[in-house]
Design a protein around this motif. Structure first.
Motif, PDB file in Angstrom:
ATOM      1  N   LEU A 358       0.613  -1.292  -0.319  1.00  0.00           N
ATOM      2  CA  LEU A 358       0.082   0.074  -0.333  1.00  0.00           C
ATOM      3  C   LEU A 358       1.069   1.513  -0.026  1.00  0.00           C
ATOM      4  CD1 LEU A 358      -2.851  -1.345   2.755  1.00  0.00           C
ATOM      5  CD2 LEU A 358      -3.073  -1.477   0.194  1.00  0.00           C
ATOM      6  N   ASP A 359       0.118   2.295  -1.178  1.00  0.00           N
ATOM      7  CA  ASP A 359       1.180   3.322  -0.689  1.00  0.00           C
ATOM      8  C   ASP A 359       0.565   4.162   0.276  1.00  0.00           C
ATOM      9  OD1 ASP A 359      -0.882   3.608  -1.814  1.00  0.00           O
ATOM     10  OD2 ASP A 359      -0.738   4.811  -3.675  1.00  0.00           O
ATOM     11  N   ASP A 360       0.471   5.513   0.260  1.00  0.00           N
ATOM     12  CA  ASP A 360       0.300   6.519   1.563  1.00  0.00           C
ATOM     13  C   ASP A 360      -1.245   6.609   1.291  1.00  0.00           C
ATOM     14  OD1 ASP A 360       2.040   6.805   2.818  1.00  0.00           O
ATOM     15  OD2 ASP A 360       2.662   8.517   1.497  1.00  0.00           O
ATOM     16  N   TYR A 361      -2.181   6.749  -0.343  1.00  0.00           N
ATOM     17  CA  TYR A 361      -3.505   7.523  -0.397  1.00  0.00           C
ATOM     18  C   TYR A 361      -3.538   5.999  -0.269  1.00  0.00           C
ATOM     19  CZ  TYR A 361      -8.062   7.705  -3.146  1.00  0.00           C
ATOM     20  OH  TYR A 361      -9.082   8.062  -3.919  1.00  0.00           O
ATOM     21  N   GLU A 362      -3.565   4.470  -0.386  1.00  0.00           N
ATOM     22  CA  GLU A 362      -4.824   3.110  -0.340  1.00  0.00           C
ATOM     23  C   GLU A 362      -4.716   3.038   1.403  1.00  0.00           C
ATOM     24  OE1 GLU A 362      -1.992   0.681  -2.575  1.00  0.00           O
ATOM     25  OE2 GLU A 362      -2.745   1.650  -4.318  1.00  0.00           O
ATOM     26  N   ARG A 363      -3.527   3.430   2.101  1.00  0.00           N
ATOM     27  CA  ARG A 363      -3.234   2.818   3.349  1.00  0.00           C
ATOM     28  C   ARG A 363      -4.686   3.638   3.910  1.00  0.00           C
ATOM     29  NH1 ARG A 363       0.299   0.957   6.855  1.00  0.00           N
ATOM     30  NH2 ARG A 363       2.000   1.354   5.627  1.00  0.00           N
ATOM     31  N   LYS A 364      -4.547   4.997   3.537  1.00  0.00           N
ATOM     32  CA  LYS A 364      -5.841   5.882   3.810  1.00  0.00           C
ATOM     33  C   LYS A 364      -6.981   5.365   3.898  1.00  0.00           C
ATOM     34  CE  LYS A 364      -2.663  10.394   3.886  1.00  0.00           C
ATOM     35  NZ  LYS A 364      -2.354  11.385   3.611  1.00  0.00           N
ATOM     36  N   ALA A 365      -7.230   4.844   2.185  1.00  0.00           N
ATOM     37  CA  ALA A 365      -8.444   4.281   2.638  1.00  0.00           C
ATOM     38  C   ALA A 365      -8.825   3.088   3.139  1.00  0.00           C
ATOM     39  CB  ALA A 365      -8.780   4.464   0.886  1.00  0.00           C
ATOM     40  N   LEU A 366      -8.374   2.484   2.610  1.00  0.00           N
ATOM     41  CA  LEU A 366      -8.032   1.304   3.791  1.00  0.00           C
ATOM     42  C   LEU A 366      -8.744   1.568   5.328  1.00  0.00           C
ATOM     43  CD1 LEU A 366      -7.931  -1.755   3.898  1.00  0.00           C
ATOM     44  CD2 LEU A 366      -5.439  -2.164   3.920  1.00  0.00           C
ATOM     45  N   VAL A 367      -7.928   2.659   5.414  1.00  0.00           N
ATOM     46  CA  VAL A 367      -8.843   2.724   7.468  1.00  0.00           C
ATOM     47  C   VAL A 367      -9.791   3.463   7.177  1.00  0.00           C
ATOM     48  CG1 VAL A 367      -6.986   4.722   9.269  1.00  0.00           C
ATOM     49  CG2 VAL A 367      -6.040   3.293   8.270  1.00  0.00           C
TER      50      VAL A 367
END
Length: 382
Positions: A358-367
């Motif tokens: 995960l990059d930062d954008y995908e990490r934020k979306a997953l959270v």
């Protein structure tokens, strides 16, 4: 600069140690170190450490004390004692419980029977006993002298002895006491048990000296924030000095209730739902205050403990809503903390095990998605 003043060996050694680091002079000796003051006067160092003679003893004046000083006692001057506030004296210093003079009940019974026997003997002497009573008592019949002044005096004496003997009988019980008085003066307290003889001329007042408790009605109070409360307290007490409790005050039970109300007006009480330590601290302070106020009336207070604490009717609704809101906020904070811990644990496991990258954008979306899912699963809006 030289000096001819004598000094001790200790002063010489101290002077040599202080001049050890000085430079050598022309003759190979170290000159004494000098101290220059503001007046440009040179003072040798060794003169500052010379031994002075002991000061003359100061004579002490004999101290003025309440008792006469002995021949072998030293006279020491003592400072004048400082004035301390004294406790307020009692209204009547003599009004302190003391034991009364009483006799065993057998003495009263014997006196009463003696009075009855004296009346019978006087009647037989006067010849007024009926024949049937003479036969039952097996007394010889004789021609009496009649009721004269001597017979009436004997009747009066025997009757007074018998009446005082029977009238003075009293029963002492455990946990009860008699407070005796005569002509408005306190004569003592009887705490003995069993059959007793008390002077019939004394006035008797019964006192309950057992351990007692009193549960109050709702008394106005306040918490540390000044919120109005209604408190019911349990008071455990007993009468310790019967003279002060019954004679020194008009109504000692009413006075005790007033002391409890006064203490509740001065001590903040723990609000409903508070900690146990705060309630114990309030009970301890209340007990100390009430015990101090009730001691002047001869009462001993063991504990004053709030039993039921509730808000006053005028603030009960508002404080109920405030308490529910505080509980709701606490519950939400606890739930949010558990959700954040669950999301963090899930994301960490996915990334550490290499299941996803995960990059930062995908990490934020997953959270965000996990937070919404966990909050919806617990019945809370995201």
């Amino acid at each position: 600069m030289s000096t001819t003043a004598p000094h001790t060996h200790e002063s010489e050694s101290e002077s040599e140690e202080q001049t050890e680091g000085a430079p050598l002079g022309a003759n190979g000796h170290r000159p004494p170190r000098l101290i220059h003051n503001e007046a440009t006067t040179e003072i040798p160092v060794h003169l500052l450490f010379r031994d002075d003679p002991a000061p003359a003893p100061v004579p002490l004046k004999p101290a003025v004390v309440g008792r006469r000083q002995g021949a072998g006692e030293p006279s020491l001057a003592r400072p004048a004692p400082q004035s301390r506030p004294r406790p307020a004296p009692l209204a009547d210093p003599e009004l302190v419980e003391r034991p009364a003079r009483v006799l065993p009940g057998a003495a009263g019974v014997c006196a009463g029977l003696g009075g009855v026997a004296g009346c019978l003997a006087t009647s037989w002497w006067a010849g007024v006993l009926p024949p049937l009573l003479l036969e039952s008592l097996r007394l010889p019949s004789q021609a009496g002298a009649g009721l004269g002044p001597a017979q009436w005096a004997a009747y009066a004496g025997a009757g007074m002895v018998g009446l005082s003997g029977f009238a003075g009988l009293a029963r002492g019980r455990t946990g009860r006491a008699w407070v005796l008085g005569m002509f408005g003066r306190y004569r003592g307290t009887v705490r003995r048990t069993g059959l007793l003889w008390v002077n019939p001329l004394l006035r008797r007042r019964r006192a309950d000296v057992r351990l007692r408790h009193w549960r109050s009605e709702a008394i106005p109070a306040a918490d540390a924030s000044g919120v109005a409360l209604r408190v019911s307290v349990l008071l455990v007490w007993r009468v310790r000095d019967t003279a002060r409790a019954l004679l020194g005050i008009e109504d000692h039970e009413g006075y005790l209730r007033e002391c409890v109300e006064a203490a509740l007006a001065r001590v903040p009480v723990e609000a409903p739902g508070g900690t146990r330590g705060g309630a114990d601290a309030s009970a301890e302070v209340l007990t100390r205050l009430v015990a101090g106020d009730a001691a002047a009336a001869g009462l001993e207070v063991f504990s004053v403990r709030p039993l039921r604490v509730e808000y006053a009717p005028e603030v009960a609704a508002a404080m109920h809503r405030r308490r529910i809101a505080a509980l709701d906020a606490r519950q939400r904070a606890t739930m949010l903390g558990s959700v954040v811990d669950s999301v963090e644990d899930t994301v960490t496991r996915l990334t550490v095990r290499g299941l996803v990258e995960l990059d930062d954008y995908e990490r934020k979306a997953l959270v965000r998605d996990l937070t919404v899912a966990f909050c919806s699963g617990r019945g809370e809006p995201a």
